[in-house]
Motif scaffolding. Structure first.
Motif, short mmCIF file in Angstrom:
data_model
loop_
_atom_site.label_atom_id
_atom_site.label_comp_id
_atom_site.label_asym_id
_atom_site.label_seq_id
_atom_site.Cartn_x
_atom_site.Cartn_y
_atom_site.Cartn_z
N LEU A 82 15.95 15.29 15.91
CA LEU A 82 16.96 16.06 16.03
C LEU A 82 17.86 15.90 17.42
N GLY A 83 19.09 15.48 17.30
CA GLY A 83 19.79 15.35 18.47
C GLY A 83 20.26 16.66 19.02
N VAL A 84 19.68 16.85 20.27
CA VAL A 84 20.41 18.03 20.92
C VAL A 84 21.38 17.80 21.91
N GLN A 85 22.96 17.64 21.74
CA GLN A 85 23.82 17.09 22.40
C GLN A 85 25.20 17.67 22.72
N GLY A 86 25.58 17.64 23.83
CA GLY A 86 26.65 18.58 24.26
C GLY A 86 26.33 19.99 24.60
N ALA A 87 27.35 20.77 24.85
CA ALA A 87 27.21 22.11 25.58
C ALA A 87 26.70 23.00 24.50
N LEU A 88 25.72 23.98 24.69
CA LEU A 88 24.82 24.62 23.88
C LEU A 88 25.38 26.33 23.94
N VAL A 89 25.54 26.74 22.79
CA VAL A 89 26.01 28.22 22.60
C VAL A 89 25.02 28.87 21.86
N HIS A 90 25.26 30.29 21.62
CA HIS A 90 24.44 31.15 20.78
C HIS A 90 24.55 30.60 19.60
N ARG A 91 25.73 30.60 18.93
CA ARG A 91 25.90 30.00 17.52
C ARG A 91 27.05 28.84 17.65
N SER A 92 26.74 28.01 16.73
CA SER A 92 27.58 26.81 16.29
C SER A 92 28.86 27.19 16.21
N GLN A 93 29.86 26.59 16.68
CA GLN A 93 31.20 26.60 16.44
C GLN A 93 32.22 25.51 16.74
N PHE A 94 33.49 25.58 15.98
CA PHE A 94 34.37 24.40 16.57
C PHE A 94 35.46 25.19 17.36
N VAL A 95 35.54 24.42 18.48
CA VAL A 95 36.67 25.02 19.38
C VAL A 95 38.06 24.49 19.27
N MET A 96 39.00 25.30 18.92
CA MET A 96 40.34 24.64 18.75
C MET A 96 40.94 24.16 20.06
N ALA A 97 40.32 24.83 20.95
CA ALA A 97 41.44 24.46 22.29
C ALA A 97 41.39 23.23 22.56
N ASP A 98 40.08 22.27 22.29
CA ASP A 98 39.96 21.11 22.93
C ASP A 98 39.29 20.29 21.74
N SER A 99 39.28 20.65 20.56
CA SER A 99 38.78 20.15 19.32
C SER A 99 37.39 19.62 19.44
N SER A 100 36.62 20.50 19.93
CA SER A 100 35.09 19.93 20.26
C SER A 100 34.38 20.80 19.42
N PHE A 101 33.09 20.33 19.23
CA PHE A 101 32.12 21.21 18.56
C PHE A 101 30.80 21.71 19.70
N LEU A 102 30.45 22.90 19.47
CA LEU A 102 29.69 23.54 20.28
C LEU A 102 28.54 23.63 19.55
N LEU A 103 27.18 23.27 19.94
CA LEU A 103 26.01 23.06 19.17
C LEU A 103 25.46 24.54 19.50
N GLY A 104 25.01 25.22 18.32
CA GLY A 104 24.43 26.56 18.63
C GLY A 104 22.91 26.38 18.70
N TYR A 105 22.10 27.46 19.39
CA TYR A 105 20.88 27.44 19.52
C TYR A 105 20.23 27.83 18.00
#
Length: 460
Positions: A79-102
């Motif tokens: 399991l790859g745990v990469q990038g900024a972590l958030v409560h729930r996974s989401q795609f951020v339109m502001a910078d086209s990045s994916f935030l991995l959710g707990y």
């Protein structure tokens, strides 16, 4: 003007479990888009780290992807745990990045624990941490899963703050020689735009009910009493963080506080007791893959409860088969057990394994059916089960191959035990020397197993 208020509220004026330099990079890269006003730039290196994609785990091992997306290599779920972590996974339109959710990490873990094709789990971390919401819940979920299957973590570049909180809940934490781990602390950023708005001739009036309804807003300086309340909240979360890591790692809370939220590279993290050893992802994959022939239960309710004093477990496997717990095991039964008890259990497990292998190789028909005997060893069959299989094979020309220890070591998948077995030499079990072992035909081996377990041709 605030273009993304829902995102700004998750970065500013809220406690975060994230490495502070990463937070600076996020603020620098997204501040103008989130708040509608440029913020002071940070170091170029920090900006680069925010914009560069998170590297994949450094490994030469490949595997198939499970339905949920994690990779399975030789029975090990990675399991790859990469990038900024958030409560729930989401795609951020502001910078086209994916935030991995707990939530996604927990769901992947649950899936791997219930996957019959998976016998062990490796979490590879390359993350600066993230939100408070969900971080402690993920660590608790990982503790609940402890003991069901071996679960190890590796800091593969970075395991900081919330990412380290999750990593510390694994059975063992490894770190590469150039990776960083730690940042056990809590940070909060407050932005005051009151002077900038005043210079632009803009005034913001708050109309509200409830004394604390607009505490910490960015349109006025931060009052002392509000700052004190926010500091108290941060201190409370810090205590929770310290206590959780101390519990997971089996060390004193003061030792965790003594890290002062610093990050440690490679061997320094081991010295600080934030990691157990320096290793690579490939090393851990090899070690975990070697456990493939051992029996681990599957399903969401499956759990192995190890009895350290006897080396036995509720699943019927010896502790050597199930994997000895680390000194900071999350298993409640292990929390009060001394290091001497653990070492004694390991020695008993190793002694039992030596007895099993010796009994199988010492069978009267083992030399005549050496490939079959080695298969019994490699698949973890007991001496009684192996005796039944070898007995069903019937008599044949007996011979003891000259390199039983080396063959046994290869069949067992290597490791310290296999090397030890290879070093003690070949016991004389038949008194016959020199002849090469007969090759077992697939049909003959299959028939032997059928006779041993009383399987009729019609019952296949």
């Amino acid at each position: 003007m605030n273009h993304y208020p829902h995102l700004a509220s998750r970065v500013f004026n809220t406690p975060l479990l994230i490495h502070p330099q990463k937070l600076d990079a996020i603020v620098s890269g997204l501040g103008q888009r989130l708040l509608g006003s440029p913020l002071a730039p940070v170091a170029a290196a920090a900006v680069a780290s925010a914009e560069a994609p998170a590297p994949a785990m450094f490994s030469t091992r490949k595997g198939a992807r499970a339905e949920r997306g994690y990779m399975v290599t030789d029975g090990v779920a990675v399991l790859g745990v990469q990038g900024a972590l958030v409560h729930r996974s989401q795609f951020v339109m502001a910078d086209s990045s994916f935030l991995l959710g707990y939530n996604q990490i927990a769901a992947d873990l649950e899936d791997a624990m219930g996957n019959a094709d998976v016998h062990a789990v490796l979490l590879a971390f390359d993350s600066p941490g993230g939100e408070v919401a969900g971080a402690f819940e993920l660590a608790e979920r990982m503790q609940d899963m402890s003991g069901r299957k071996p679960m190890r973590a590796i800091a593969d570049n970075l395991a900081a703050s919330a990412a380290y909180l999750a990593a510390s809940a694994a059975d063992e934490v490894a770190i590469t020689s150039t990776a960083y781990a730690g940042s056990i602390g809590v940070v909060m950023r407050h932005v005051d735009f009151s002077r900038a708005l005043q210079n632009d001739g803009v005034a913001v009036t708050h109309i509200f009910a409830g004394d604390h309804k607009v505490d910490g807003n960015p349109y006025e300086p931060l009052p002392k009493e509000v700052r004190a309340a926010l500091q108290a909240d941060v201190e409370g979360l810090y205590t929770m963080f310290v206590d959780a890591v101390a519990k997971h790692r089996g060390i004193e809370a003061e030792q965790v506080r003594g890290t002062r939220a610093a990050v440690f590279r490679g061997a320094a993290a081991v010295d600080a007791r934030l990691a157990d050893r320096v290793a690579t992802a490939d090393q851990l994959l090899t070690e975990l893959a070697a456990l493939r022939g051992r029996s681990y239960p599957a399903g969401p309710g499956a759990r192995v409860a190890t009895a350290l004093t006897t080396g036995a477990s509720m699943s019927g496997n010896s502790q050597e088969q199930g994997g000895a717990p680390s000194a900071h095991s999350n298993n409640p039964a292990a929390s009060s057990v001394s290091a001497a008890d653990i070492e004694r259990a390991r020695a008993e497990g190793a002694q039992g394994e030596r007895a099993r292998v010796t009994a199988i190789l010492g069978h009267a028909l083992a030399a005549a059916h050496m490939p079959l005997a080695l298969q019994c060893i490699a698949t973890g069959l007991s001496a009684d089960q192996s005796t039944a299989i070898l007995g069903a094979a019937g008599p044949a020309a007996s011979a003891v191959p000259a390199a039983i220890p080396a063959a046994a070591a290869a069949a067992a998948g290597g490791g310290e035990f296999a090397r030890a077995m290879a070093a003690i030499g070949n016991p004389a079990v038949s008194g016959v020397e020199g002849a090469a072992p007969q090759a077992e035909q697939p049909g003959a081996v299959s028939a032997t197993w059928d006779r041993a377990f009383r399987i009729s041709p019609a019952g296949r």
